[in-house]
Design an enzyme around this catalytic site. Structure first.
Site, mmCIF file in Angstrom:
data_model
loop_
_atom_site.group_PDB
_atom_site.id
_atom_site.type_symbol
_atom_site.label_atom_id
_atom_site.label_comp_id
_atom_site.label_asym_id
_atom_site.label_seq_id
_atom_site.Cartn_x
_atom_site.Cartn_y
_atom_site.Cartn_z
ATOM 1 N N ASP A 79 0.835 -1.197 0.000
ATOM 2 C CA ASP A 79 0.000 0.000 0.000
ATOM 3 C C ASP A 79 0.871 1.248 0.000
ATOM 4 O OD1 ASP A 79 -2.180 1.605 0.061
ATOM 5 O OD2 ASP A 79 -3.050 0.786 1.889
ATOM 6 N N ASP A 98 -4.363 2.689 -5.128
ATOM 7 C CA ASP A 98 -2.948 2.801 -4.763
ATOM 8 C C ASP A 98 -2.501 1.656 -3.862
ATOM 9 O OD1 ASP A 98 -4.411 3.521 -2.589
ATOM 10 O OD2 ASP A 98 -3.252 5.290 -2.062
ATOM 11 N N LYS A 154 -5.958 12.526 11.244
ATOM 12 C CA LYS A 154 -5.653 11.657 10.107
ATOM 13 C C LYS A 154 -6.567 11.891 8.906
ATOM 14 C CE LYS A 154 -5.358 6.869 8.555
ATOM 15 N NZ LYS A 154 -5.444 5.442 8.885
#
Length: 1317
Positions: free
Chosen positions: A1004, A1232, A1073
């Protein structure tokens, strides 16, 4: 025409009658003071757009509170009508109302006014009935002085107005709105236009000037495009005139003085920029793709073509002919040669050359020329004609060559159905007996330098083969073909294993009997309705739904309707969504039937059989890619029909109308006995489903809801069969390779290369213009060729929990029996206070909402698990397509590897590979990644942790539901459990290095959006934060931002900021985050504040009264922290945003091309409203993709930075995919996140880093700047530059000024362990 017509216009609209065009001529003096007071100022009101007049003077459904006011206005209008005879005018002004389109229910037989323009009114005396004259006399006696004074004032004002502003407004052309059909449309725009008043004298002058401009334009263009060019030129001229002002001499002198003082500076700046941009263009000349925003007049053109195709497919040739003649007379401006070719093709089949000649005359009348398709059909007709004279063929070929078409073009570019190709060749061989078509395979390689070596240097490529023989693949093809020909597939539900009780058996039989009755009722109603539609609009053959109801068998329509009833949730479905679903299913079956009718199935079978030689394990070794091999086979088998035989899809609006028609049939004709479940009730027939309204926020939404009796029967029957469309299921054979924009993926089912909003056309037009999409198509083919299978042992555990009340913690939704009971209360109960009643209403609403959510989640899980269970013993494939930015997605919507933790867990590669020396370690590291623990640890630290908990791992694998259940605490519990099972099997095997693993290991990206920004800006600090720079431990950008925010907070707390003191000990990685992750994708401060507020709510100790203040404070600190950490990122983001803002303000949508040559255009335009009228209700659609509307500046500028970054991450994924394929690796991606076998993780990691460096070694920002400058700053007329010099300079300067970059060395990415990990 008198003002009386204007009054009648308003009345007719209130009665919902339809005026296609209403022209009213009146003088400025005609507007008396009474009219001024009535209309809030006649001059101001009349000078507004026609749509503003209609919206302000009437409403389609007047509110009750405005009824009295509305009635007063109407009575005043009657008085005004009587006064008209006393008013005289010297100068006549023209007010022409734009068309107001209604989309009426096509099934109704109501007469609609034809599309004839109203006759122009001459300067005659208006005739008024005597009764009205009497009223006028009575009114005139009331206040003669006041009336006369006001009339004189009006006359005086009018003369002053005409002297100052001879020309300030103009009449909108009737061509500005689409020609109407019997299915008309109300179309409103968010943008207001200029006044629609002009003098006749000026109108003549404009017409003369426009004609002159049109003539000059026509001379420089092809004759066939004359009509379209003329219309466009006239519209451009009028648009520019609309923007221009006519100042007084005094104002002109002042403005000239101002201009002269600045002229020198502006000219010098312009000259400097022109030189700079010329240098940029000379250094790089990017290909700029254009699309015609008014090509084929959009929706109307598609409707005409689809109507004709449907008539022809249903063999209603007479209707098609009369419809074409009708459209030819009334709508020439939207017709093009392809419309006429539909009838030419039919006449060629019937060997009717004389009628084809008449169609050619119609083409000439419409100022059109025959195209390649026209000549193909003519030659086909000559081939069918017995003893056709050679002179006739020669004359046709000569004319074709004069138009620039060669014989080889006919066979290379022509689209053939059935035996058309053979007939054309037969005709040609009458005069050239030895002629054989020369068909060349497309050997052009991708022009991008990124993949030049990939396509030209193939000596070391090792393309993977499938673990199937040719015979096995051919058998799988036949199974898949059967499913797609049936269009649907019925499978067993995972709830099938429950014991069948007596009540369940009774309810199942009852439902089956009822379905037979519903089927009969619907079939009868459909046939009766079709008889009525068949004789509707036959006088002028306008649009109606009749041809679309004849393209399938009557039983097929009824089956679709019956299946939709079974899928209705108890809470109902929005009418618009249900109509779209029904119309979409008809469209899918129609497309499949067309391919069967065109005889392409047999040819497809032959081509696929040959194609299996490339991918089967017993096939030959080739150095060609699937797309290249497929194209070569198609070229070699150059007989019979084309694989893409020009099948016609139904336009989106037609599918909605068709769906609404079917819903109406269902609501009106499906009945059920009221006592079917309870004999005590009175026996009567009641509707099975009914139409109702509900509110979503402030919007009223029409719903189709099943009767509670039906919901109860379905709940008790617990049926074990589920029916899906064929495209919902994974494929049982490798997909057809994408070889063009319209060909690939499924065998027969239509599929889009690019996912777009329903009805949007600009993306498809750009793709068709694109010269080379080979790299993009090859990536989609590689992703689609990855074979999958089911992890059966894990699936069985999930199904057991699903059938045992589910588990919210493990993401297995519980059944509806676990839903909260809806509390019962009586609103009329006097014992309850108003506050208690309000609380009870909230409880009822919350219970219903919770039940609806649980049902939705439960059904979603049921579909996924049932499909997985159906595929448990199969090998299957997921065909892929992409969105407009290039991000790839599997086509099957329910069950795929982009889904939830549950669906990802049960999917493993069909082809296994030995673990090798490092494979087991990678699976262990992958397991730790899935737990969410040790994110800050090195790979060695994670491996060490995995070895330390080996006992828990083996216990989870052996006793998942009865042991320690360690796996249940992971972030992704089901994938973690699958990983535990794989590790257990590997360590218990004789030699783990030889253990055959099918398990996909993920790598990742570390905040991938910021990685691309940091690489673009060569930002050293940013690159280090997102692991582009090699480090011993992984860098956590979220923790870094949290630390930066904490430093700011401490500083503010020392300075006495109260909220900073209150937030002590609160700021953490989790709090910031989501905002850090999404800021790169365009989240605003407002959105970021909501995200932080949500995280703060989860902290019990934080005082809730300070949520707003604290979240507002923190989001400011987060943005400031990011600005300091990622200086280059913010500069690039601001440049992209500013560029998009200026481009959209100039009236353009932002468009660019990815490094692999994929054209991208942002489909955000100002919304217009479309109303579909049906007997059930009117459905309102917001169309925000209409290219004729101005771009939505806010959406364009906010979306450009994230969309541009998404296009880069998709490019990186495509490059990685292509090179993995050439290295023989299995590769799939979830954007991704890249997946491969444990054995090949190291190889994939190297390819991934190499391609990222190769991508960002390109001058991406400079090439983007060059492209934007060439597209938006060239081809602008000198006159336009002078009018908007400042805006032009600002746009040009912004696009040419590329942000400065730092000195980060991209090569360091190749050494970074945690770039992807």
């Amino acid at each position: 025409m008198s003002l009386l017509r204007l009054c009648a216009f308003a009345k007719c609209l209130n009665r919902r009658s339809l005026f296609q065009q209403c022209a009213v001529r009146l003088s400025r003096a005609d507007l008396c003071v009474l009219c001024v007071s009535l209309r809030d100022g006649a001059v101001r009101r009349i000078s507004e757009t026609p749509w503003q007049l209609q919206r302000k003077n009437m409403s389609f459904i007047p509110k009750r509170k405005d009824a009295k006011k509305h009635e007063l206005k109407q009575s005043l209008l009657h008085v005004l009508e009587a006064r008209i005879q006393q008013l005289q005018s010297d100068t006549v002004l023209d007010v022409q109302h734009a068309k107001v389109h209604f989309l009426k229910d096509p099934s109704s037989g109501n007469k609609v006014l034809s599309n004839k323009a109203p006759k122009s009114t001459t300067k005659k005396e208006n005739v008024i009935p005597k009764s009205e004259q009497t009223v006028a006399k009575e009114v005139s006696k009331s206040k003669p002085r006041s009336w006369m004074e006001k009339l004189k004032q009006e006359e005086k004002k009018k003369l002053q107005y005409l002297k100052k502003e001879t020309v300030q407004s103009k009449v909108s052309k009737s061509s500005s709105s689409l020609p109407s059909t019997s299915l008309n449309t109300i179309s409103t725009t968010a943008k207001k236009t200029q006044p629609l008043i002009e003098t006749i004298k000026w109108h003549k002058k404009v017409s003369d000037e426009t004609s002159a401009r049109v003539s000059s334009t026509v001379t420089s263009t092809a004759a066939g495009a004359a009509a379209g060019t003329a219309a466009k030129t006239q519209k451009e001229f009028q648009g520019k005139w609309k923007e221009s002002k006519n100042p007084t001499p005094k104002q002109t002198v002042q403005s000239n003085a101002k201009v002269s003082s600045k002229e020198l500076v502006e000219m010098k700046e312009m000259e400097r920029l022109s030189q700079q941009i010329s240098q940029l263009r000379s250094s790089s000349n990017p290909q700029v793709l254009q699309w015609d925003s008014e090509a084929e007049c959009g929706d109307l053109y598609k409707r005409i073509c689809s109507y004709l195709e449907a008539c022809v497919f249903a063999e209603d040739i007479q209707r098609a002919q009369r419809f074409l003649v009708n459209q030819h007379k009334k709508k020439k401006r939207v017709m093009n040669t392809n419309v006429y070719n539909i009838m030419i093709r039919v006449l060629a089949k019937h060997n009717n050359l004389n009628q084809i000649g008449r169609i050619f005359i119609m083409l000439e009348e419409a100022n059109l020329k025959p195209n390649l398709g026209s000549y193909c059909s003519v030659l086909e007709c000559m081939g069918r004609k017995p003893n056709c004279h050679p002179k006739v063929v020669t004359r046709c070929l000569t004319q074709m060559e004069e138009e620039g078409f060669s014989l080889d073009d006919v066979f290379r570019k022509g689209v053939f159905r059935q035996d058309e190709r053979d007939m054309v060749l037969k005709a040609v061989q009458i005069v050239q007996p030895d002629y054989q078509p020369s068909l060349k395979t497309d050997t052009e390689q991708c022009s991008s330098s990124l993949v030049h070596n990939y396509y030209t240097q193939r000596s070391d490529h090792r393309y993977p083969k499938l673990d199937f023989s040719q015979e096995e693949l051919q058998q799988r093809f036949k199974k898949q073909l059967t499913i797609e020909q049936n269009c649907t597939i019925t499978i067993d539900s995972v709830e099938a294993n429950k014991p069948i009780t007596e009540n369940i058996a009774k309810m199942r039989k009852l439902l089956a009997d009822q379905r037979v009755q519903w089927h009969q009722s619907l079939l009868l109603a459909l046939r009766e309705s079709k008889k009525i539609l068949a004789i509707t609009n036959t006088a002028d053959y306008k649009h109606n739904l009749y041809p679309y109801l004849c393209v399938l068998k009557d039983e097929d329509y009824v089956d679709i309707m019956i299946q939709s009833i079974d899928e209705l949730p108890p809470s109902g479905e929005a009418l618009k969504i249900l109509a779209k679903y029904l119309g979409g299913r008809v469209n899918t079956q129609y497309s499949v039937r067309q391919k069967q009718h065109n005889q392409t199935v047999e040819k497809l079978n032959n081509i696929y059989d040959t194609y299996t030689d490339l991918v089967a394990k017993d096939g030959k070794e080739y150095d060609t890619l699937p797309r290249e091999q497929w194209c070569k086979i198609v070229t070699d088998q150059n007989t019979g029909p084309s694989l893409q035989g020009g099948e016609s899809d139904l336009p989106f609006i037609v599918t909605l109308e068709l769906g609404m028609y079917m819903v109406d049939l269902m609501v009106s004709n499906i009945k059920i006995n009221s006592d079917i479940l309870n004999p005590d009730f009175n026996k009567k027939l009641i509707p099975l489903i009914y139409h109702m309204y509900t509110f979503r926020s402030t919007r009223q939404v029409g719903f189709i809801k099943p009767h509670p009796i039906l919901s109860q029967m379905q709940l008790e029957a617990m049926e074990t069969k589920l029916t899906f469309d064929s495209y919902v299921m994974p494929m049982l054979c490798p997909p057809v390779p994408w070889n063009s924009v319209k060909s690939g993926a499924y065998l027969l089912t239509p599929s889009q290369l690019m996912r777009t909003a329903e009805g949007a056309m600009q993306h498809e037009e750009l793709l068709e213009q694109c010269q080379n999409l080979h790299a993009v198509l090859d990536t989609l083919n590689q992703l689609g060729n990855c074979a999958w299978r089911i992890n059966k042992s894990l699936l069985d555990i999930i199904i057991s929990i699903f059938n045992d009340r589910g588990n919210d913690k493990l993401d297995i939704p519980p059944p509806l029996s676990e839903a909260p009971k809806i509390p019962h209360f009586s609103p009329q109960d006097p014992s309850n206070t108003s506050s208690e009643k309000a609380e009870m209403k909230r409880e009822v609403s919350n219970a219903r909402k919770k039940g609806s959510e649980m049902h939705s989640l439960r059904m979603d899980a049921l579909y996924k698990l049932s499909i997985a269970n159906f595929m448990r013993d199969e090998i299957f494939w997921f065909p892929h397509n992409m969105d407009f930015r290039g991000r790839t997605y599997p086509c099957p919507p329910h069950f795929n590897h982009l889904g939830s933790d549950v669906t990802r867990a049960v999917l493993v590669f069909a082809d296994g590979k030995p673990l090798g020396p490092k494979g087991l370690d990678w699976i262990k590291i992958h397991l730790v990644n899935l737990t969410g623990l040790k994110k800050k640890s090195s790979l060695e630290g994670r491996l060490e942790y995995a070895n330390s908990i080996m006992e828990d791992i083996l216990d989870s694998a052996d006793n998942p539901l009865t042991g320690k259940k360690w796996w249940m605490n992971a972030d992704e519990p089901w994938q973690a459990l699958g990983c535990c099972m794989e590790i257990a099997n590997a360590v218990r095997s004789p030699d783990p290095t030889r253990f055959i693993s099918h398990f996909p290991v993920h790598q990742d990206g570390s905040c991938n959006g910021l990685q691309h920004y940091a690489a673009l800006g060569r930002d050293v600090i940013g690159a280090t934060s997102v692991n582009l720079m090699p480090c011993e431990l992984p860098q956590d950008v979220y923790s870094g931002v949290a630390q930066q925010v904490e430093e700011f907070r401490v500083r503010d707390a020392k300075n006495g900021v109260k909220i900073a003191k209150l937030l002590e000990g609160v700021i953490s990685r989790k709090v910031v985050k989501q905002t850090v992750m999404t800021v790169v994708y365009g989240v605003t401060r407002y959105g970021g504040r909501l995200q932080i507020e949500k995280r703060l709510k989860e902290i019990d100790e934080f005082p809730k009264e300070h949520l707003w203040e604290a979240s507002r404070y923190l989001v400011r600190l987060v943005f400031n922290g990011l600005k300091e950490m990622f200086t280059g990122t913010r500069e690039i983001q601001e440049w992209l945003t500013e560029s998009a803002k200026l481009i959209s303000k100039a009236g353009h949508s932002v468009q660019w091309v990815t490094p692999l040559g994929l054209p991208v255009i942002q489909p955000y335009h100002r919304a217009r409203r479309l109303v579909l009228k049906n007997t059930l209700q009117s459905v309102f659609l917001l169309i925000n993709y209409d290219t004729k509307q101005m771009p939505d500046t806010v959406k364009q500028k906010n979306a450009f930075p994230p969309n541009f970054i998404h296009s880069l991450d998709s490019t990186h994924m495509m490059l990685t995919s292509l090179h993995c394929h050439s290295a023989g690796l299995a590769f799939v991606s979830v954007h991704d996140c890249f997946w491969t076998h444990a054995l090949t993780v190291d190889t994939m990691n190297k390819i991934c880093r190499d391609q990222f460096v190769a991508l960002h070694s390109q001058p991406i920002l400079q090439e983007l700047s060059n492209y934007l400058v060439q597209k938006y700053c060239t081809g602008i007329s000198l006159e336009a530059k002078k009018k908007k010099t400042q805006e032009y300079l600002e746009l040009r300067l912004c696009l040419a000024t590329v942000p400065q970059t730092g000195d980060f060395d991209l090569q360091r990415v190749k050494e970074s362990t945690y770039f992807f990990s």
